[in-house]
Design a protein around this motif. Structure first.
Motif, PDB file in Angstrom:
ATOM      1  N   GLY A  28      -0.821  31.152   6.727  1.00  0.00           N
ATOM      2  CA  GLY A  28      -0.289  31.083   5.367  1.00  0.00           C
ATOM      3  C   GLY A  28       0.549  29.858   5.075  1.00  0.00           C
ATOM      4  N   SER A  29       0.837  29.042   6.084  1.00  0.00           N
ATOM      5  CA  SER A  29       1.601  27.815   5.859  1.00  0.00           C
ATOM      6  C   SER A  29       0.758  26.811   5.076  1.00  0.00           C
ATOM      7  CB  SER A  29       2.028  27.190   7.186  1.00  0.00           C
ATOM      8  OG  SER A  29       2.876  28.071   7.901  1.00  0.00           O
ATOM      9  N   LEU A  30       1.448  25.932   4.343  1.00  0.00           N
ATOM     10  CA  LEU A  30       0.778  24.914   3.542  1.00  0.00           C
ATOM     11  C   LEU A  30       1.028  23.535   4.122  1.00  0.00           C
ATOM     12  CD1 LEU A  30       1.855  26.040  -0.071  1.00  0.00           C
ATOM     13  CD2 LEU A  30       0.064  27.010   1.371  1.00  0.00           C
ATOM     14  N   LEU A  31      -0.003  22.718   4.145  1.00  0.00           N
ATOM     15  CA  LEU A  31       0.128  21.295   4.412  1.00  0.00           C
ATOM     16  C   LEU A  31      -0.263  20.570   3.138  1.00  0.00           C
ATOM     17  CD1 LEU A  31      -1.456  20.797   7.971  1.00  0.00           C
ATOM     18  CD2 LEU A  31       0.960  21.073   7.371  1.00  0.00           C
ATOM     19  N   ILE A  32       0.637  19.741   2.631  1.00  0.00           N
ATOM     20  CA  ILE A  32       0.380  19.031   1.382  1.00  0.00           C
ATOM     21  C   ILE A  32       0.571  17.541   1.605  1.00  0.00           C
ATOM     22  CG2 ILE A  32       0.900  18.870  -1.071  1.00  0.00           C
ATOM     23  CD1 ILE A  32       2.227  21.576  -0.941  1.00  0.00           C
ATOM     24  N   ALA A  33      -0.478  16.761   1.399  1.00  0.00           N
ATOM     25  CA  ALA A  33      -0.344  15.305   1.437  1.00  0.00           C
ATOM     26  C   ALA A  33       0.343  14.860   0.148  1.00  0.00           C
ATOM     27  CB  ALA A  33      -1.713  14.650   1.566  1.00  0.00           C
ATOM     28  N   ALA A  34       1.091  13.754   0.242  1.00  0.00           N
ATOM     29  CA  ALA A  34       1.883  13.343  -0.915  1.00  0.00           C
ATOM     30  C   ALA A  34       2.035  11.832  -0.980  1.00  0.00           C
ATOM     31  CB  ALA A  34       3.256  14.013  -0.878  1.00  0.00           C
ATOM     32  N   HIS A  35       2.381  11.372  -2.199  1.00  0.00           N
ATOM     33  CA  HIS A  35       2.652   9.964  -2.477  1.00  0.00           C
ATOM     34  C   HIS A  35       4.117   9.847  -2.897  1.00  0.00           C
ATOM     35  CE1 HIS A  35      -1.737   9.607  -2.541  1.00  0.00           C
ATOM     36  NE2 HIS A  35      -1.752  10.608  -3.392  1.00  0.00           N
ATOM     37  N   PRO A  36       5.008   9.439  -1.999  1.00  0.00           N
ATOM     38  CA  PRO A  36       6.428   9.343  -2.354  1.00  0.00           C
ATOM     39  C   PRO A  36       6.693   8.344  -3.478  1.00  0.00           C
ATOM     40  CG  PRO A  36       6.117   9.229   0.031  1.00  0.00           C
ATOM     41  CD  PRO A  36       4.771   9.106  -0.592  1.00  0.00           C
ATOM     42  N   ASN A  37       5.828   7.336  -3.604  1.00  0.00           N
ATOM     43  CA  ASN A  37       5.988   6.318  -4.651  1.00  0.00           C
ATOM     44  C   ASN A  37       4.656   6.154  -5.367  1.00  0.00           C
ATOM     45  OD1 ASN A  37       6.281   3.924  -6.169  1.00  0.00           O
ATOM     46  ND2 ASN A  37       7.774   3.093  -4.736  1.00  0.00           N
ATOM     47  N   MET A  38       4.505   6.824  -6.513  1.00  0.00           N
ATOM     48  CA  MET A  38       3.253   6.784  -7.247  1.00  0.00           C
ATOM     49  C   MET A  38       2.946   5.384  -7.780  1.00  0.00           C
ATOM     50  SD  MET A  38       1.781   9.812  -7.235  1.00  0.00           S
ATOM     51  CE  MET A  38       0.702   9.800  -8.667  1.00  0.00           C
ATOM     52  N   LEU A  39       3.985   4.609  -8.117  1.00  0.00           N
ATOM     53  CA  LEU A  39       3.745   3.250  -8.594  1.00  0.00           C
ATOM     54  C   LEU A  39       3.156   2.380  -7.487  1.00  0.00           C
ATOM     55  CD1 LEU A  39       6.898   2.596 -10.808  1.00  0.00           C
ATOM     56  CD2 LEU A  39       4.583   3.188 -11.531  1.00  0.00           C
ATOM     57  N   ALA A  40       3.653   2.566  -6.251  1.00  0.00           N
ATOM     58  CA  ALA A  40       3.080   1.842  -5.124  1.00  0.00           C
ATOM     59  C   ALA A  40       1.622   2.251  -4.920  1.00  0.00           C
ATOM     60  CB  ALA A  40       3.885   2.104  -3.856  1.00  0.00           C
ATOM     61  N   PHE A  41       1.317   3.529  -5.137  1.00  0.00           N
ATOM     62  CA  PHE A  41      -0.056   4.013  -5.017  1.00  0.00           C
ATOM     63  C   PHE A  41      -0.947   3.366  -6.074  1.00  0.00           C
ATOM     64  CE2 PHE A  41      -3.303   7.149  -6.315  1.00  0.00           C
ATOM     65  CZ  PHE A  41      -4.053   7.168  -5.149  1.00  0.00           C
ATOM     66  N   ILE A  42      -0.440   3.228  -7.298  1.00  0.00           N
ATOM     67  CA  ILE A  42      -1.209   2.586  -8.369  1.00  0.00           C
ATOM     68  C   ILE A  42      -1.483   1.126  -8.032  1.00  0.00           C
ATOM     69  CG2 ILE A  42      -1.136   1.874 -10.792  1.00  0.00           C
ATOM     70  CD1 ILE A  42       0.495   4.445 -11.333  1.00  0.00           C
ATOM     71  N   ARG A  43      -0.472   0.437  -7.497  1.00  0.00           N
ATOM     72  CA  ARG A  43      -0.674  -0.956  -7.094  1.00  0.00           C
ATOM     73  C   ARG A  43      -1.675  -1.051  -5.943  1.00  0.00           C
ATOM     74  NH1 ARG A  43       5.028  -1.150  -7.833  1.00  0.00           N
ATOM     75  NH2 ARG A  43       5.356  -0.971  -5.570  1.00  0.00           N
ATOM     76  N   HIS A  44      -1.603  -0.097  -5.012  1.00  0.00           N
ATOM     77  CA  HIS A  44      -2.532  -0.079  -3.877  1.00  0.00           C
ATOM     78  C   HIS A  44      -3.968   0.139  -4.354  1.00  0.00           C
ATOM     79  CE1 HIS A  44      -4.046   0.623   0.154  1.00  0.00           C
ATOM     80  NE2 HIS A  44      -4.469   1.820  -0.191  1.00  0.00           N
ATOM     81  N   ALA A  45      -4.122   0.911  -5.427  1.00  0.00           N
ATOM     82  CA  ALA A  45      -5.458   1.175  -5.961  1.00  0.00           C
ATOM     83  C   ALA A  45      -6.147  -0.112  -6.405  1.00  0.00           C
ATOM     84  CB  ALA A  45      -5.372   2.159  -7.122  1.00  0.00           C
ATOM     85  N   SER A  46      -5.387  -1.030  -6.969  1.00  0.00           N
ATOM     86  CA  SER A  46      -5.967  -2.276  -7.461  1.00  0.00           C
ATOM     87  C   SER A  46      -5.948  -3.394  -6.422  1.00  0.00           C
ATOM     88  CB  SER A  46      -5.235  -2.738  -8.725  1.00  0.00           C
ATOM     89  OG  SER A  46      -3.849  -2.922  -8.467  1.00  0.00           O
ATOM     90  N   ASP A  47      -5.078  -3.279  -5.426  1.00  0.00           N
ATOM     91  CA  ASP A  47      -4.961  -4.329  -4.414  1.00  0.00           C
ATOM     92  C   ASP A  47      -4.601  -3.695  -3.075  1.00  0.00           C
ATOM     93  OD1 ASP A  47      -4.512  -6.508  -2.822  1.00  0.00           O
ATOM     94  OD2 ASP A  47      -3.024  -7.445  -4.116  1.00  0.00           O
ATOM     95  N   PRO A  48      -5.538  -3.676  -2.120  1.00  0.00           N
ATOM     96  CA  PRO A  48      -5.258  -3.039  -0.824  1.00  0.00           C
ATOM     97  C   PRO A  48      -4.122  -3.699  -0.049  1.00  0.00           C
ATOM     98  CG  PRO A  48      -7.352  -4.239  -0.772  1.00  0.00           C
ATOM     99  CD  PRO A  48      -6.917  -4.195  -2.197  1.00  0.00           C
ATOM    100  N   LYS A  49      -3.741  -4.913  -0.411  1.00  0.00           N
ATOM    101  CA  LYS A  49      -2.638  -5.585   0.279  1.00  0.00           C
ATOM    102  C   LYS A  49      -1.289  -4.952  -0.062  1.00  0.00           C
ATOM    103  CE  LYS A  49      -4.990 -10.057   0.538  1.00  0.00           C
ATOM    104  NZ  LYS A  49      -4.955 -11.487   0.130  1.00  0.00           N
ATOM    105  N   HIS A  50      -1.223  -4.265  -1.205  1.00  0.00           N
ATOM    106  CA  HIS A  50      -0.003  -3.549  -1.576  1.00  0.00           C
ATOM    107  C   HIS A  50      -0.042  -2.172  -0.908  1.00  0.00           C
ATOM    108  CE1 HIS A  50       1.816  -6.281  -4.482  1.00  0.00           C
ATOM    109  NE2 HIS A  50       0.594  -6.534  -4.941  1.00  0.00           N
ATOM    110  N   LEU A  51       0.845  -1.939   0.031  1.00  0.00           N
ATOM    111  CA  LEU A  51       0.829  -0.686   0.781  1.00  0.00           C
ATOM    112  C   LEU A  51       1.441   0.453  -0.028  1.00  0.00           C
ATOM    113  CD1 LEU A  51       1.896  -1.988   4.318  1.00  0.00           C
ATOM    114  CD2 LEU A  51      -0.405  -1.759   3.342  1.00  0.00           C
ATOM    115  N   SER A  52       0.949   1.638   0.226  1.00  0.00           N
ATOM    116  CA  SER A  52       1.440   2.841  -0.448  1.00  0.00           C
ATOM    117  C   SER A  52       1.875   3.863   0.601  1.00  0.00           C
ATOM    118  CB  SER A  52       0.338   3.438  -1.327  1.00  0.00           C
ATOM    119  OG  SER A  52       0.753   4.659  -1.909  1.00  0.00           O
ATOM    120  N   PRO A  53       3.139   4.305   0.563  1.00  0.00           N
ATOM    121  CA  PRO A  53       3.619   5.257   1.574  1.00  0.00           C
ATOM    122  C   PRO A  53       2.786   6.540   1.609  1.00  0.00           C
ATOM    123  CG  PRO A  53       5.454   4.353   0.337  1.00  0.00           C
ATOM    124  CD  PRO A  53       4.204   3.915  -0.370  1.00  0.00           C
ATOM    125  N   SER A  54       2.642   7.083   2.807  1.00  0.00           N
ATOM    126  CA  SER A  54       1.916   8.339   3.008  1.00  0.00           C
ATOM    127  C   SER A  54       2.859   9.398   3.562  1.00  0.00           C
ATOM    128  CB  SER A  54       0.751   8.133   3.988  1.00  0.00           C
ATOM    129  OG  SER A  54      -0.253   7.338   3.419  1.00  0.00           O
TER     130      SER A  54
END
Length: 362
Positions: free
Chosen positions: A275-301
């Motif tokens: 019954g435990s949950l594991l949830i992946a998350a993006h601590p910084n959504m703006l970093a994720f948006i930048r990573h989407a357009s440029d793989p050189k911009h890292l996005s925390p996991s």
């Protein structure tokens, strides 16, 4: 100073204040002001993957991990011909032999998978449900699973209520819930994000018809069901919260029961046998948006583990946190015994990490 000029100045000041407040609200929700004091490491190895192994569902009885993958950057560039796929990892094999094997059927021809869900019936028959962003329109694809893990297409479920489906959870051989991460498309979706409008929802399909099951959500992303089928969990990305609903198995109706703000951009949810949950998350959504357009911009996991309490509440904490060097844009963490398989939205790899039960603050 004339009255007209004074009114113009007042109007400009009010407009600047409103824009500033809205901007601050969005940046705060997107994690712009979130500071990561220290990483939470895990003992991990890599599995080579096709681009974008975004969601993973594990058949723990058979020891098979199903991976839904799509080259999202190609999609963003407007490549309409890109076709994603479903892959399987044989977890019964030695760890150093784990690899993705394609099991994607020929149907549907236009296949752009997003969230996936494994359903195992009381009779042992298995089906895989997959969100498909086809050019002709969004649909939920249903596949039969053979003994060897290969897939056969059963049917497509399309409906006007599938505005922007993100994830799906199967609750019967033909029944499912799906999250719409936005209540509209195009400019309307962008405005919804900027203004943090709670106009997204969860829909329910009973095998015959589709209807709204929950609404007033802010970018609902992952969805899953408890082992007993009585509880539905919905993760909000911009809302940075987990919603808990009591489910009526007879009607499919959802009743809001609990709400927990976790302060991070939640993505897909995996429910473990206990019954435990594991949830992946993006601590910084703006970093994720930048990573989407440029793989050189890292996005925390990040991976958050939640142990729900029997009478409500429970415990929550981070069991993995990386600034993006090891993995950027984590989207799913699927548990298998003392391991977890961490997928992502864009990169060509999956992490296989030791799953600790020790919580860290986040």
């Amino acid at each position: 100073m004339s009255r007209l000029l004074r009114n113009v100045i007042i109007g400009l000041v009010v407009a600047v204040c409103i824009v500033s407040v809205l901007g601050w609200r969005f940046l705060s929700a997107a994690g712009y002001f979130t500071g990561i004091r220290a990483e939470v490491p895990a003992d991990c190895t890599e599995i080579a993957s096709v681009p974008g192994p975004e969601d993973i569902a594990i058949d723990r009885e058979r020891g098979l991990a199903y991976v839904g993958a799509l080259d999202w950057r190609a999609m963003m560039r407007g490549d309409k011909a890109v076709r994603g796929g479903i892959y399987v990892i044989d977890l019964k094999a030695p760890r150093d032999e784990w690899a993705l094997a394609p099991v994607t059927p020929n149907e549907p021809a236009d296949f752009k998978p997003h969230g996936i869900s494994l359903y195992i019936g009381a009779d042992g028959k298995r089906r895989l449900f997959v969100v498909n962003h086809a050019e002709a329109g969004n649909a939920i694809e249903i596949f039969d699973i053979a003994e060897d893990g290969t897939l056969a297409h059963v049917k497509s479920v399309a409906d006007p209520l599938l505005v922007s489906p993100n994830d799906v959870v199967a609750v019967g051989p033909d029944a499912f819930y799906a999250t719409n991460d936005h209540g509209s498309k195009g400019v309307g979706a962008q405005l919804s994000d900027l203004l943090l409008l709670r106009n997204a929802n969860v829909v329910y399909y009973d095998g015959t018809a589709m209807r709204k099951a929950a609404d007033m959500l802010l970018f609902p992303n992952g969805i899953n069901v408890s082992p007993d089928g009585a509880t539905i969990y919905v993760a909000e990305s911009l809302g940075a919260a987990l919603h808990v609903y009591t489910r009526d198995p007879a009607t499919g109706a959802l009743t809001a029961r609990d709400y927990t703000r976790l302060g991070t951009g939640l993505d897909n949810i995996d429910v473990e046998p206990d019954g435990s949950l594991l949830i992946a998350a993006h601590p910084n959504m703006l970093a994720f948006i930048r990573h989407a357009s440029d793989p050189k911009h890292l996005s925390p996991s990040q991976v958050v583990r939640i142990e729900p309490g029997k009478q409500g509440g429970g415990k929550a904490g981070t069991i993995y946190l990386n600034l993006g060097e090891q993995l950027s844009g984590s989207s799913v963490a699927a548990g298998y015994n003392d391991l977890m398989l961490i997928g992502n939205v864009f990169e060509k790899k999956i992490l296989v990490c030791k799953q600790t039960k020790e919580f860290k603050s986040f």
